[in-house]
Design a protein around this motif. Structure first.
Motif, PDB file in Angstrom:
ATOM      1  N   GLU A   1      -2.647  -1.162  -2.952  1.00 16.07           N
ATOM      2  CA  GLU A   1      -3.472  -0.138  -2.995  1.00 16.07           C
ATOM      3  C   GLU A   1      -2.554   1.117  -3.108  1.00 16.07           C
ATOM      4  O   GLU A   1      -1.664   1.280  -2.611  1.00 16.07           O
TER       5      GLU A   1
ATOM      6  N   ASN B   1      -2.602  11.599   2.563  1.00 14.64           N
ATOM      7  CA  ASN B   1      -3.755  12.082   2.468  1.00 14.64           C
ATOM      8  C   ASN B   1      -3.827  13.555   1.713  1.00 14.64           C
ATOM      9  O   ASN B   1      -4.427  14.370   2.056  1.00 14.64           O
TER      10      ASN B   1
ATOM     11  N   GLU C   1       5.740   4.960   7.625  1.00 19.21           N
ATOM     12  CA  GLU C   1       5.661   5.609   8.963  1.00 19.21           C
ATOM     13  C   GLU C   1       6.596   5.490  10.056  1.00 19.21           C
ATOM     14  O   GLU C   1       6.622   6.209  11.012  1.00 19.21           O
TER      15      GLU C   1
ATOM     16  N   ARG D   1       0.741  -1.232   0.145  1.00 21.96           N
ATOM     17  CA  ARG D   1      -0.042  -0.087   0.115  1.00 21.96           C
ATOM     18  C   ARG D   1       0.773   1.378   0.111  1.00 21.96           C
ATOM     19  O   ARG D   1       1.963   1.266   0.666  1.00 21.96           O
TER      20      ARG D   1
ATOM     21  N   ALA E   1      -6.236   9.842  -1.104  1.00 22.87           N
ATOM     22  CA  ALA E   1      -7.300  10.553  -0.236  1.00 22.87           C
ATOM     23  C   ALA E   1      -7.392   9.713   0.896  1.00 22.87           C
ATOM     24  O   ALA E   1      -8.572   9.742   1.679  1.00 22.87           O
ATOM     25  N   ALA E   2      -6.504   9.213   1.477  1.00 23.21           N
ATOM     26  CA  ALA E   2      -6.444   8.426   2.825  1.00 23.21           C
ATOM     27  C   ALA E   2      -6.492   9.106   4.176  1.00 23.21           C
ATOM     28  O   ALA E   2      -5.167   9.352   4.590  1.00 23.21           O
ATOM     29  N   THR E   3      -7.347   9.643   4.379  1.00 21.03           N
ATOM     30  CA  THR E   3      -7.558  10.634   5.631  1.00 21.03           C
ATOM     31  C   THR E   3      -6.556   9.843   6.701  1.00 21.03           C
ATOM     32  O   THR E   3      -7.113   8.637   6.959  1.00 21.03           O
ATOM     33  N   GLY E   4      -5.870  10.567   7.496  1.00 21.31           N
ATOM     34  CA  GLY E   4      -5.236   9.649   8.658  1.00 21.31           C
ATOM     35  C   GLY E   4      -3.849   9.298   8.291  1.00 21.31           C
ATOM     36  O   GLY E   4      -3.077   8.750   9.149  1.00 21.31           O
ATOM     37  N   ARG E   5      -3.640   9.082   6.867  1.00 19.96           N
ATOM     38  CA  ARG E   5      -2.277   8.312   6.615  1.00 19.96           C
ATOM     39  C   ARG E   5      -1.322   9.576   5.974  1.00 19.96           C
ATOM     40  O   ARG E   5      -1.723  10.117   5.004  1.00 19.96           O
ATOM     41  N   THR E   6      -0.228   9.582   6.598  1.00 22.15           N
ATOM     42  CA  THR E   6       0.756  10.940   5.773  1.00 22.15           C
ATOM     43  C   THR E   6       1.656  10.164   4.812  1.00 22.15           C
ATOM     44  O   THR E   6       2.203  10.657   4.241  1.00 22.15           O
ATOM     45  N   MET E   7       2.027   8.545   5.176  1.00 21.93           N
ATOM     46  CA  MET E   7       2.925   7.964   4.690  1.00 21.93           C
ATOM     47  C   MET E   7       3.189   6.580   4.832  1.00 21.93           C
ATOM     48  O   MET E   7       3.888   5.955   5.355  1.00 21.93           O
TER      49      MET E   7
ATOM     50  N   ALA F   1      -6.980  14.273   0.209  1.00 17.43           N
ATOM     51  CA  ALA F   1      -8.249  13.752   1.021  1.00 17.43           C
ATOM     52  C   ALA F   1      -9.302  14.788   1.103  1.00 17.43           C
ATOM     53  O   ALA F   1     -10.513  14.675   1.056  1.00 17.43           O
TER      54      ALA F   1
ATOM     55  N   MET G   1      -7.853   6.660  -5.700  1.00 21.44           N
ATOM     56  CA  MET G   1      -7.686   5.574  -5.071  1.00 21.44           C
ATOM     57  C   MET G   1      -7.834   4.300  -6.015  1.00 21.44           C
ATOM     58  O   MET G   1      -8.739   4.353  -6.824  1.00 21.44           O
TER      59      MET G   1
ATOM     60  N   ILE H   1     -12.958   9.575  -6.001  1.00 17.68           N
ATOM     61  CA  ILE H   1     -13.589   9.679  -5.235  1.00 17.68           C
ATOM     62  C   ILE H   1     -14.367  11.270  -5.339  1.00 17.68           C
ATOM     63  O   ILE H   1     -15.532  11.132  -4.948  1.00 17.68           O
ATOM     64  N   TYR H   2     -13.522  12.097  -5.763  1.00 20.77           N
ATOM     65  CA  TYR H   2     -14.327  13.408  -5.644  1.00 20.77           C
ATOM     66  C   TYR H   2     -14.355  13.908  -7.214  1.00 20.77           C
ATOM     67  O   TYR H   2     -13.203  14.121  -7.765  1.00 20.77           O
TER      68      TYR H   2
END
Lengths: 379, 379, 379, 379
Positions: free
Chosen positions: D255, D169, D283, D165, D259-265, D172, D239, D218-219
């Motif tokens: 993956e 984000n 991370e 993966r 747009a993975a809110t909460g994930r920076t790297m 996001a 995504m 997504i958007y």
């Protein structure tokens, strides 16, 4: 095409080309590309024990000139800032010479081998008005700055407790030999790395007033040198546990341990408050754990370093791109150059480093006398 | 079809139907379905403060009979094991009565309100030869058993240091009211939860010889009752930091803290050795971190609880299916029934619980006298 | 003293006394002491393959009577709720018999060996109006309930992605033998544990509309029995990776893996939203990670299970005292008894379990046909 | 005193002074002080869009000269290595010009906007025999090298599964505007960051043979520029979830998600084998989790980066002093200089980067055609 325009130049004179010398050189080399500084450092001269070592170091590290005579270097007009990474015993004469020459002094920790010596250096610097900085680099972490902000903001309420530690394993092996680290003059786990967590504790919560400490030598003898079969006694501590009371009345504990098998860099703290708490370990130096809230939604939040936490933004515009140890030195050097140009103050400066050393010595005395000791009380 | 054959039955008499009473009842109800025991416990009688409370408790918890007279219950022939979850002040008379009646006694911690009282109970039990058990349930964790095995096996080498803590947040709010927990008779963070980490320290490394402690009251007053506006002084500690020296010479630190905002169950320890280390926190009670190896492959290994760690296998044949807090009580009860049938010894028994209490009191004395104290030295 | 007053009694008939049978018995035994229920379960009868096994089980698990004839047990007036933990192939006839007798049916997962069979059972139950429950126990976790609440509240915004997995290692050894788990009728990693993460995905985000899956047999042969040298082919999957599209349009992935060396219970999910995210793994079943905020204070918050997350409060009045796997079964049974008394609905019931099985079969078909498949599309 | 002796000098020509340009400059400036290289890089020229930008960049980053004409720079005799950090659309003409001039080419990822273009560049480089390197910097992590060694050593047995993966984000927020990242030519989450995890997957397990992917927007619209109220459609993916089969037969999933809110790297992978497993996330870039063992002592071991994991030792002689993101670039540049001097091969070079891009395009085709696609099948 044009040649590039230079800012005003700042000559750096570095003493020592070992691990810390390389860190300094790397930091002075990188800082201009990352920070928008009022002056540009130039690697002017490198001094080391012999001409050969100095020349090799200068070549590898990009210094224009090399010398085995640090006094000559300090006196050289091309040198504006003197960076000292020499053995601890030499910090005092080198710093005093640089101060006498009116140079800015950037000295590795510990500032000297005794608190008395550190105080002498501090007073000399303050009388002459030179800018000083001491390499307690872990304080430069943006996550530590965030911790201070959170405490100051009242977000965690009234501070009620402190739990700090600096634990590594580099002397955990009973056959790790003697070195300058085990020299009674300024050696031992408490002086070597305990000073880091003491400086951190002071940085976060202010001065420590009173201590009860237990300094223990785990391995009573060590080889006299790497690989030697002959062993000689160890007189410094491998591990110190201490109770502390801050001037503010807050109580807590501090541990220094260089025989902490399993720990490579557990410079960690937990600050507890009436409304929240903060937890940090250098093992995860790019995150700060902050507890807040109550009831169903309360919990420790893992805040990752990012551009919202200056000066992380100088290194990367996006979060998640970790800073490393060497980056902390770059931040230290950026502050140094700013302070040099503005005749400002570095944190920590010589006076702060002296206070750290005074706290270390109070702990040593407490352990010897098997009782509580007031920091600075014997002075 | 046939009716089921029963093993020899063991009558349980439970005193108290609060949180801990429910834990005991649940454990006695579940243990036969999980362990292969020499006898089957039967929930014979429940005693509580009034007939109404006792009857409601007996009905909910599946006890055959109920009473408001605990002395009657202890004397009843249907009762073989007396389980005490009443207020601490009543532990002594209840236990002494049960001992006098020759019953096995299973008492919640702390064993009593003072070490002197605990010693009296211990000596009475030893004279009469009854089996005793004290509810330091955290010791029952298979991961703690694994920690003991690893230490005993020499896998981590010679033990060189200890760092223990029991930190929770249930009194972190300055408006948490007075209760039996803040009663100077047996109250305070050190007595209430510090006893858990002291029992753990002794379980892992043996007796503690000497202490230097700092017991601090963080919030000087608390509401006299929940919701009350009137406040009265707090005389017990909210937080204690202590230096400890074990009989073995190993040094370390212990913290007890019920005002530890952000911590719900940080009953944690780190045992450092010359070759490895062990780290545990009840916050992750189904795992033990074990450090071993050196060089490129060294690291902390996260060992998850599984059927290789008895008696986990009694609960589940596969790893990863966590044990919970209530399961620790089931393990405690299984050991109790085995000891009752074999006239064996529980760990911990009354004598061990007395030694824990003695250590607590040494820390309290150390804090009052602001000096190191030998544990049991005043005896 | 008085004998205790009983609530209306509810007769439990349990089929099977293996691992899951013991879980059920333990749950029925413990639930009254923890929950305030409208009726009290009584362990009335236990059925198993032979009289001997049944009697031994009944004795150990506290059932009043035992039988080798499950049909007799279902017909018995003393039995109100039939709990089925027999081999999967027997679920259908047992459940249909219980439904015909008007009994509440509590069946272990998978509901049956095929979706068609599960649908037959579902329709029979709905026609007769009996209460049904299926043992997808992981849904009972208070942390999963919290996840659902957070999603429903809009706290994480519009859901934008899903990442789910159930990975264990119990078949990771190539020499793990054949068993009912490798039977093509209802076997394989996807059916066995993939059903758990599919039920979780549906529980959180609703029905899955379309799938593209890759079911892979990692070890083409396994011993015909434990310790056997003879090996026979494996026709079920050891590992399935699948792409999924929910009815809502949200896309994501699901993995089922019983050869996941290193994972004991990685039933995990991450739900990503436009404003936040949720992350969970059964390996840390007492915590939920919730991401919210932006800028300097954003981060994943670790929320620990506590009394604010019902029904945790039924087990303990304080946070930090972990629930374990067996506690999830107690919650499941509490809901079952409530639904039985109120003629209400359990989550999940037979219909939901059928939908899970339908999704499993769509994935199997997708893998065979090497293309996307609409779930339920072939019906 | 003497002036320092220089090694043979290597002229660096850098195109671009944005985030990546600064990374390159920093790396070329620092590498000599850390690595023992056969030549010393000299920051000869910097090219950027205008003379002003180029001069400002050259001044800040320490380049001797500046130009707005990258062709002039490539032709300049002072330039031996051309480093390209310009917009993706320009990579092809710049690289082809550098190749034609016989210069070593160091190009940021993605190599170009299409696989066809990347192949053209690859073939040109191979015909002319120049050294090439592409900036998939995450592969340079010593922990990734350790992962490769462990896999190759057989320590984890036969590889049985892969789970990869790259989730961040930075897109996001539905109001994050269009940029070159959303340009259909080479844009989208899959091309932008999915390429990192694809290159990692190939680095660890070799070529990917077949894919089934689901690329989702997504958007559907985004602001045309930062702060704009006008929005225009998004045609690239936010995504992508993909099933993959490697040439070796190993199956897994990948993956890519910006747009993975909460994930920076969360550039993460888990490689499962028959005897062990490896888990990593950027991370926690300074650690590798390695699972081995069985029974009571099995578990995931957290290996922290240290001097046993080259080239960590170049940065620090002790473990626990974290490497940061910028250090990965320094390692990349050290390899580049070595390869330049020895006419050797960088990993990855242009051909490898082309294969990554081919895999990206196979996934895009798979999503459009809603079926499995053989990588390179259409060629």
């Amino acid at each position: 095409m044009s040649s590039t325009t230079e800012k005003s130049l700042l000559g750096i004179g570095l003493i020592g080309s070992g691990f810390m010398g390389r860190c300094h050189a790397n930091a002075f080399g990188a800082v201009s590309g990352l920070f928008d500084l009022p002056a540009q450092p130039v690697k002017a001269m490198l001094a080391d024990a012999t001409d050969e070592i100095a020349q090799a170091g200068a070549s590898a590290l990009g210094f224009a000139r090399a010398t085995s005579d640090w006094q000559e270097m300090i006196a050289d007009d091309a040198v504006d800032i003197v960076a000292i990474t020499a053995p601890n015993i030499l910090h005092e004469p080198m710093a005093l010479a640089a101060i006498a020459a009116g140079k800015t002094v950037y000295c590795e920790k510990p500032l000297s081998t005794t608190a008395a010596s550190a105080l002498k250096m501090t007073e000399a610097a303050e009388v002459s008005g030179v800018v000083t900085s001491v390499g307690f680099n872990f304080l430069r972490n943006p996550m530590v700055a965030l911790a201070r902000e959170i405490i100051a903001s009242g977000e965690i309420g009234e501070v009620t407790g402190f739990r700090g530690r600096h634990a590594e394993n580099y002397m955990a092996n009973p056959d790790a030999p003697h070195s300058f680290r085990t020299d009674p003059q300024g050696g031992g786990a408490l002086a070597d790395i305990g000073s880091h967590i003491i400086s951190m504790a002071r940085h976060l919560l202010g001065p420590i007033a009173e201590v009860s400490a237990d300094c223990q030598t785990i391995y009573p003898t060590r080889p006299v040198a790497a690989g030697a079969t002959e062993r000689s006694p160890v007189v410094v501590d491998d591990m110190t546990h201490a109770l502390v009371r801050f001037d503010s009345g807050v109580a807590g504990s501090i541990e220094a341990n260089w025989a902490a098998t399993g720990r490579t860099m557990d410079l960690s703290f937990e600050v507890t408050g009436s409304k929240g708490a903060i937890s940090f370990s250098q093992e995860n130096m790019n995150e700060l754990l902050v507890y807040s809230g109550s009831g169903a939604g309360a919990g420790y939040k893992r805040i990752e370093a990012g551009p919202s936490h200056p000066p992380y933004d100088r290194f990367c515009p996006a979060p998640g791109h970790h800073l490393g140890f060497n980056d902390l030195k770059i931040i230290e050097v950026a502050e140094l150059i700013d302070a040099h140009m503005s005749r400002g103050k570095c944190t920590p400066d010589f006076r702060e480093a002296w206070a750290v050393q005074q706290t270390v010595e109070a702990m040593q005395t407490s352990s010897q006398e098997h009782c509580w000791i007031t920091v600075g009380g014997a002075t």
